[in-house]
Design a protein around this motif. Structure first.
Motif, mmCIF file in Angstrom:
data_model
loop_
_atom_site.group_PDB
_atom_site.id
_atom_site.type_symbol
_atom_site.label_atom_id
_atom_site.label_comp_id
_atom_site.label_asym_id
_atom_site.label_seq_id
_atom_site.Cartn_x
_atom_site.Cartn_y
_atom_site.Cartn_z
ATOM 1 N N ARG A 195 0.825 -1.210 0.000
ATOM 2 C CA ARG A 195 0.000 0.000 0.000
ATOM 3 C C ARG A 195 0.862 1.263 0.000
ATOM 4 N N MET A 196 2.124 1.119 0.402
ATOM 5 C CA MET A 196 3.030 2.268 0.446
ATOM 6 C C MET A 196 3.896 2.371 -0.807
ATOM 7 N N CYS A 197 3.577 1.584 -1.823
ATOM 8 C CA CYS A 197 4.362 1.628 -3.057
ATOM 9 C C CYS A 197 4.286 3.025 -3.678
ATOM 10 N N PRO A 198 5.410 3.594 -4.056
ATOM 11 C CA PRO A 198 5.365 4.929 -4.677
ATOM 12 C C PRO A 198 4.646 4.873 -6.014
ATOM 13 N N ASN A 199 4.040 5.985 -6.411
ATOM 14 C CA ASN A 199 3.408 6.014 -7.720
ATOM 15 C C ASN A 199 4.468 6.257 -8.796
ATOM 16 N N ARG A 200 4.055 6.240 -10.036
ATOM 17 C CA ARG A 200 5.014 6.370 -11.143
ATOM 18 C C ARG A 200 5.755 7.704 -11.090
ATOM 19 N N SER A 201 5.050 8.755 -10.773
ATOM 20 C CA SER A 201 5.696 10.070 -10.734
ATOM 21 C C SER A 201 6.818 10.108 -9.705
ATOM 22 N N ARG A 202 6.568 9.527 -8.523
ATOM 23 C CA ARG A 202 7.582 9.505 -7.483
ATOM 24 C C ARG A 202 8.754 8.605 -7.891
ATOM 25 N N LEU A 203 8.451 7.477 -8.505
ATOM 26 C CA LEU A 203 9.493 6.554 -8.954
ATOM 27 C C LEU A 203 10.420 7.246 -9.955
ATOM 28 N N ILE A 204 9.831 7.908 -10.929
ATOM 29 C CA ILE A 204 10.633 8.599 -11.939
ATOM 30 C C ILE A 204 11.403 9.759 -11.319
ATOM 31 N N GLN A 205 10.806 10.426 -10.352
ATOM 32 C CA GLN A 205 11.500 11.524 -9.670
ATOM 33 C C GLN A 205 12.779 11.026 -9.005
ATOM 34 N N VAL A 206 12.696 9.885 -8.312
ATOM 35 C CA VAL A 206 13.870 9.307 -7.657
ATOM 36 C C VAL A 206 14.901 8.887 -8.692
ATOM 37 N N MET A 207 14.447 8.202 -9.740
ATOM 38 C CA MET A 207 15.375 7.706 -10.756
ATOM 39 C C MET A 207 16.017 8.835 -11.549
ATOM 40 N N SER A 208 15.326 9.973 -11.650
ATOM 41 C CA SER A 208 15.860 11.107 -12.409
ATOM 42 C C SER A 208 16.737 12.011 -11.551
ATOM 43 N N LEU A 209 16.937 11.646 -10.290
ATOM 44 C CA LEU A 209 17.711 12.471 -9.357
ATOM 45 C C LEU A 209 17.090 13.865 -9.220
ATOM 46 N N ASN A 210 15.754 13.853 -9.231
ATOM 47 C CA ASN A 210 14.962 15.082 -9.053
ATOM 48 C C ASN A 210 15.136 16.090 -10.185
ATOM 49 N N ARG A 211 15.568 15.636 -11.356
ATOM 50 C CA ARG A 211 15.665 16.516 -12.512
ATOM 51 C C ARG A 211 14.341 16.502 -13.285
ATOM 52 N N SER A 212 13.988 17.616 -13.836
ATOM 53 C CA SER A 212 12.737 17.718 -14.598
ATOM 54 C C SER A 212 12.970 17.393 -16.074
ATOM 55 N N HIS A 213 11.902 16.940 -16.730
ATOM 56 C CA HIS A 213 11.900 16.688 -18.179
ATOM 57 C C HIS A 213 12.963 15.673 -18.601
ATOM 58 N N THR A 214 13.163 14.640 -17.783
ATOM 59 C CA THR A 214 14.167 13.623 -18.123
ATOM 60 C C THR A 214 13.563 12.227 -18.229
ATOM 61 N N GLU A 215 12.242 12.142 -18.336
ATOM 62 C CA GLU A 215 11.587 10.832 -18.357
ATOM 63 C C GLU A 215 12.120 9.934 -19.459
ATOM 64 N N ALA A 216 12.316 10.484 -20.636
ATOM 65 C CA ALA A 216 12.766 9.667 -21.765
ATOM 66 C C ALA A 216 14.106 9.005 -21.473
ATOM 67 N N SER A 217 15.048 9.774 -20.921
ATOM 68 C CA SER A 217 16.365 9.206 -20.625
ATOM 69 C C SER A 217 16.285 8.214 -19.469
ATOM 70 N N VAL A 218 15.392 8.462 -18.500
ATOM 71 C CA VAL A 218 15.226 7.526 -17.391
ATOM 72 C C VAL A 218 14.710 6.192 -17.904
ATOM 73 N N TYR A 219 13.685 6.222 -18.716
ATOM 74 C CA TYR A 219 13.135 4.977 -19.252
ATOM 75 C C TYR A 219 14.142 4.248 -20.139
ATOM 76 N N ARG A 220 14.898 5.010 -20.907
ATOM 77 C CA ARG A 220 15.925 4.393 -21.768
ATOM 78 C C ARG A 220 16.967 3.673 -20.926
ATOM 79 N N ASP A 221 17.478 4.347 -19.902
ATOM 80 C CA ASP A 221 18.539 3.748 -19.097
ATOM 81 C C ASP A 221 18.007 2.693 -18.138
ATOM 82 N N LEU A 222 16.752 2.818 -17.732
ATOM 83 C CA LEU A 222 16.127 1.758 -16.939
ATOM 84 C C LEU A 222 16.035 0.483 -17.763
ATOM 85 N N ALA A 223 15.714 0.611 -19.044
ATOM 86 C CA ALA A 223 15.640 -0.556 -19.925
ATOM 87 C C ALA A 223 17.002 -1.225 -20.075
#
Length: 225
Positions: free
Chosen positions: A157-185
């Motif tokens: 129930r405490m699982c972060p939502n997608r926005s929070r997950l991407i925020q952590v993975m992006s090191l709190n940088r904005s507009h970096t979703e594409a690079s996060v998903y690429r490097d996550l893959a």
């Protein structure tokens, strides 16, 4: 540290995977570099630690198992340079410390891997609780008795939502979703090779253990979250 795509990421495209996370090693003839695997596993622990209490038991269990493997690794750096030889050497000596630790570390990594794979496959759902439950059901639930299953259901129930997950993975940088998903893959593909290679190795040498963990106790006492 070099980026996962082989270059140094520019400041605006830096994320966890290309500037913090040590990449998992590429298996060579089925063998996995011990030191790089342990460093990469520590990176995963650091990442999930930032995702909240949902992964706390996994974090503690992984940390303990990483240190157990490292303890055995340090007894003979040359002979233990890859995980396969480390485990077979321990087995021939009648030991089980690293063998058991790597078994449970691999299983925990498998659950995290499957969760990230599902995040990539789904691509749109903001709520990720269902994906985490699916990952758990496909990986760890087999090895847990009902008290741990119930605990995990509550923690989900405490699982972060997608926005929070991407925020952590992006090191709190904005507009970096594409690079996060690429490097996550890229990250998940490398981790998948390691998990599958270790599973095949354990199966080949009859090292798998199907015992179920009844409950969570002090992290330094037992493996098996």
């Amino acid at each position: 540290m070099t980026a996962s795509n082989g270059g140094i990421p520019s400041e605006e495209f830096k994320n966890y995977f290309n500037s913090v996370q040590t990449p998992f090693p590429e298996p060579i003839d089925g063998k996995i570099d011990t030191l790089q695997f342990l460093e990469a596993s520590r990176g995963v622990v650091c990442l999930v630690d930032q995702l909240g209490n949902v992964f706390a038991p996994v974090k503690y269990d992984m940390t303990g198992n990483i240190e157990k493997i490292n303890q055995v690794y340090n007894t003979d750096l040359e002979r233990h340079s890859n995980l396969n030889d480390l485990i077979l050497t321990e087995k021939s000596a009648g030991g089980i410390l690293a063998t058991d630790a790597l078994l449970w570390l691999r299983r925990a990594l498998h659950m995290i891997l499957r969760f990230f794979e599902l995040v990539l496959e789904d691509g749109s759902s903001e709520e990720l609780v269902g994906l985490l439950k699916t990952a758990y059901r496909e990986t760890l639930i087999t090895y847990h008795k009902w008290p741990l299953q119930l605990l995990f259901s509550m923690l989900c129930r405490m699982c972060p939502n997608r926005s929070r997950l991407i925020q952590v993975m992006s090191l709190n940088r904005s507009h970096t979703e594409a690079s996060v998903y690429r490097d996550l893959a890229v990250f998940t593909a490398a981790l998948r090779l390691n998990v599958d290679s270790l599973a095949a190795f354990y199966s080949e040498h009859q090292l798998e253990c199907e015992n179920k963990v009844p409950q969570l106790v002090a992290p330094n006492k037992v493996s098996g979250w």
